[in-house]
Design a protein around this motif. Structure first.
Motif, mmCIF file in Angstrom:
data_model
loop_
_atom_site.group_PDB
_atom_site.id
_atom_site.type_symbol
_atom_site.label_atom_id
_atom_site.label_comp_id
_atom_site.label_asym_id
_atom_site.label_seq_id
_atom_site.Cartn_x
_atom_site.Cartn_y
_atom_site.Cartn_z
ATOM 1 N N ALA A 1 0.862 -1.183 0.000
ATOM 2 C CA ALA A 1 0.000 0.000 0.000
ATOM 3 C C ALA A 1 0.894 1.226 0.000
ATOM 4 N N VAL A 2 0.803 2.014 -1.061
ATOM 5 C CA VAL A 2 1.603 3.225 -1.222
ATOM 6 C C VAL A 2 0.666 4.356 -1.631
ATOM 7 N N PRO A 3 1.110 5.599 -1.561
ATOM 8 C CA PRO A 3 0.227 6.694 -1.964
ATOM 9 C C PRO A 3 -0.315 6.502 -3.376
ATOM 10 N N GLY A 4 -1.635 6.597 -3.512
ATOM 11 C CA GLY A 4 -2.260 6.557 -4.821
ATOM 12 C C GLY A 4 -2.673 5.196 -5.327
ATOM 13 N N ARG B 1 -1.034 9.993 7.383
ATOM 14 C CA ARG B 1 -2.215 9.591 8.142
ATOM 15 C C ARG B 1 -3.450 9.459 7.245
ATOM 16 N N ALA B 2 -3.630 10.402 6.329
ATOM 17 C CA ALA B 2 -4.778 10.349 5.427
ATOM 18 C C ALA B 2 -4.686 9.137 4.508
ATOM 19 N N GLY B 3 -3.481 8.857 4.037
ATOM 20 C CA GLY B 3 -3.309 7.698 3.164
ATOM 21 C C GLY B 3 -3.539 6.391 3.893
ATOM 22 N N LEU B 4 -3.096 6.321 5.159
ATOM 23 C CA LEU B 4 -3.336 5.117 5.948
ATOM 24 C C LEU B 4 -4.824 4.924 6.197
ATOM 25 N N ARG B 5 -5.537 6.013 6.512
ATOM 26 C CA ARG B 5 -6.979 5.897 6.733
ATOM 27 C C ARG B 5 -7.675 5.392 5.467
ATOM 28 N N GLU B 6 -7.313 5.940 4.314
ATOM 29 C CA GLU B 6 -7.932 5.515 3.057
ATOM 30 C C GLU B 6 -7.667 4.037 2.784
ATOM 31 N N LEU C 1 -9.421 -1.730 2.748
ATOM 32 C CA LEU C 1 -9.210 -3.109 3.177
ATOM 33 C C LEU C 1 -10.352 -3.618 4.041
ATOM 34 N N ALA C 2 -10.896 -2.761 4.902
ATOM 35 C CA ALA C 2 -11.964 -3.188 5.799
ATOM 36 C C ALA C 2 -13.198 -3.647 5.026
ATOM 37 N N ALA C 3 -13.403 -3.115 3.839
ATOM 38 C CA ALA C 3 -14.580 -3.487 3.047
ATOM 39 C C ALA C 3 -14.586 -4.960 2.669
ATOM 40 N N PHE C 4 -13.405 -5.578 2.562
ATOM 41 C CA PHE C 4 -13.342 -7.021 2.258
ATOM 42 C C PHE C 4 -12.535 -7.777 3.313
ATOM 43 N N VAL D 1 -1.736 3.714 14.571
ATOM 44 C CA VAL D 1 -2.368 2.575 13.894
ATOM 45 C C VAL D 1 -3.554 2.071 14.702
ATOM 46 N N VAL D 2 -3.385 1.964 16.010
ATOM 47 C CA VAL D 2 -4.478 1.508 16.877
ATOM 48 C C VAL D 2 -5.677 2.439 16.771
ATOM 49 N N GLU D 3 -5.410 3.742 16.806
ATOM 50 C CA GLU D 3 -6.497 4.717 16.746
ATOM 51 C C GLU D 3 -7.315 4.566 15.465
ATOM 52 N N LEU D 4 -6.635 4.445 14.326
ATOM 53 C CA LEU D 4 -7.352 4.333 13.054
ATOM 54 C C LEU D 4 -8.017 2.966 12.897
ATOM 55 N N ALA D 5 -7.360 1.923 13.356
ATOM 56 C CA ALA D 5 -7.961 0.592 13.268
ATOM 57 C C ALA D 5 -9.231 0.520 14.095
#
Length: 483
Positions: free
Chosen positions: A175-178, A211-216, A221-224, A265-269
């Protein structure tokens, strides 16, 4: 899952060396007391191996392991050999007091092929793995060219691996930007999850996520229900080393930088409900964060590596020890062992990240950050584990069963009926001195050179056949997302 790869061509090392054949006195096919058939017709089993110390999920016990068609068909009484039933097996091996472990599963290996095959490649890496008792590796998406950040790049990687693997090999995506739009196609194409960096990766073609890229990426990933594995160091807390020494390097990558990144990571997860895994935990300060997150229901796991459990900052003597995050002090090392014993760290994997010798010089500021240890992980960990009172059962759980569970391979990582017959004959009392030049890694660079270790891998089987030898057939594995 793809078709089996072509047989390997590597020769087995000499007796008495890690990965070498069984020492004298152990029963070979057709030897006295074996179950080899004396009559025509298909035997009941292709292979039976007995040991007084078979390491199963239920404990260590004397057993005979019976193999048919590459799988463990049955666990039989140890004295099955004494029946000498004709037609019982094509091959029988009596290990005596030599232990029988499940083949190790190493989910953190940088093979670097294609593009940087002069650093390491599938043939050399998987031969080294087989010699070290590792029967499955999962290859990291960076350091190869192109990095595995698209389905097209994954296919290039698979083509590079085809016909060159002595053991089974799977792949992580990146997972990289874009590239958020590539994550589900990569999942469907069979990667076991995707990796990201929160700080610079060391190679320009695999940039870090903010942070924005990690959230995206996590939302995608969470969708599947895909898995994100994270190199967690906060770039805002990293600095350039102020000098060429190890204390300078260690001060530039603090424990606080690692802890702060794990907290992010914990916060966003927790916010997204995503599944996350922290790779190569080096700082024990992360353990409280992991404990609290798991108590709160966050879907998080974490691993550590042999070098963080066995080496210490106080003993570092040259750039062969350099890795990111760094090897920390001895007190921190002991706390990591406690985290492993408590289950906060689910496993021990190599983070084998080799490079040519010229890139490991001249000093800690300039050298490539990576440890070469793929062939040595089992004796390295066992040497330190036994000193701390841990047994073979714990080592097998940390280095085989746990990593197999991480990537969803229920047929790997344990000696149980129905599992792949990936087996390791391991002499837990044997000793040897590491000679880097004798290892199968592409380059003779490792911080363990010259160390005396306890525990010798004397034979490895992949699906009931010798691993690393001409008869070995490594397969390319695919994750559950494959259609």
């Amino acid at each position: 899952m793809t078709e089996p790869l072509a047989p390997g061509t590597a020769e087995v090392p000499a007796p008495g060396t890690p990965g070498g054949p069984l020492s004298a006195g152990l029963s070979e096919p057709g030897a006295s007391g074996s179950l080899a058939s004396a009559r025509g017709g298909r035997p009941g089993f292709d292979l039976v191996v007995r040991s007084r110390r078979v390491v199963t999920p239920e404990g260590v016990r004397p057993l005979t392991v019976a193999v048919r068609d590459g799988r463990i068909a049955a666990l039989l009484a140890y004295d099955t050999f004494e029946t000498r039933q004709e037609g019982a097996a094509r091959e029988a091996v009596d290990l005596g007091e030599v232990a029988l472990l499940p083949g190790l599963v190493d989910t953190h290996v940088h093979v670097n092929e294609p593009g940087r095959t002069h650093w390491e490649g599938f043939a050399s890496a998987t031969r080294a793995a087989a010699a070290g008792g590792v029967t499955t590796v999962v290859d990291m998406p960076l350091n190869a060219l192109p990095p595995t950040v698209s389905v097209a790049a994954l296919e290039i990687k698979r083509q590079a691996a085809e016909g060159r693997c002595h053991i089974d090999v799977g792949f992580w995506g990146g997972a990289v930007p874009g590239n958020a739009g590539e994550l589900e196609p990569l999942h469907r194409a069979g990667v076991f999850g995707v990796k990201c960096f929160l700080s610079p990766s060391g190679v320009d073609e695999f940039p870090a996520l903010d942070r924005a890229g990690l959230r995206e990426a996590l939302r995608t990933l969470a969708a599947f229900d895909g898995l994100m594995i994270v190199h967690a160091e906060d770039p805002a807390l990293l600095t350039d080393p102020l000098g060429p020494t190890y204390p300078d390097f260690l001060a530039s990558r603090t424990a606080e930088a690692e802890r702060r990144a794990v907290e992010q990571v914990v916060e966003l997860a927790a916010e997204i409900g995503a599944r996350v895994h922290i790779v190569h935990v080096s700082s024990a300060s992360c353990l409280d964060v992991l404990r609290a997150a798991r108590r709160d229901g966050v879907r998080i796991s974490a691993e550590t590596c042999p070098h963080y459990l066995t080496l210490s900052a106080e003993e570092v003597s040259g750039p062969a020890y350099k890795c990111c995050p760094p090897i920390r002090e001895a007190a921190n090392r002991e706390a990591l062992w406690r985290g492993l014993a408590d289950g906060l760290l689910m496993g021990v994997v190599s983070d084998h990240s080799p490079s040519p010798p010229d890139l490991k010089a001249p000093d800690f500021a300039a050298a490539w950050g990576g440890i070469s240890s793929l062939q040595l992980g089992l004796p390295v960990v066992w040497t330190s584990a036994r000193e701390r009172g841990y047994g073979l059962s714990e080592v097998a759980r940390w280095m085989a069963e746990g990593p197999a569970a991480l990537v969803g391979l229920p047929y790997k990582g344990a000696i149980r009926p129905g599992a792949d017959a990936d087996l390791v004959a391991f002499d837990p009392e044997g000793r040897f001195t590491v000679d880097a030049a004798a290892l199968h890694h592409r380059h003779p660079v490792t911080p363990y050179d010259g160390r005396t270790l306890t525990g010798v891998v004397v034979r490895t089987w992949l699906r009931g056949r010798p691993a690393g030898a001409a008869a070995s057939r490594g397969r390319l594995l695919a994750g559950e997302g494959i259609g």
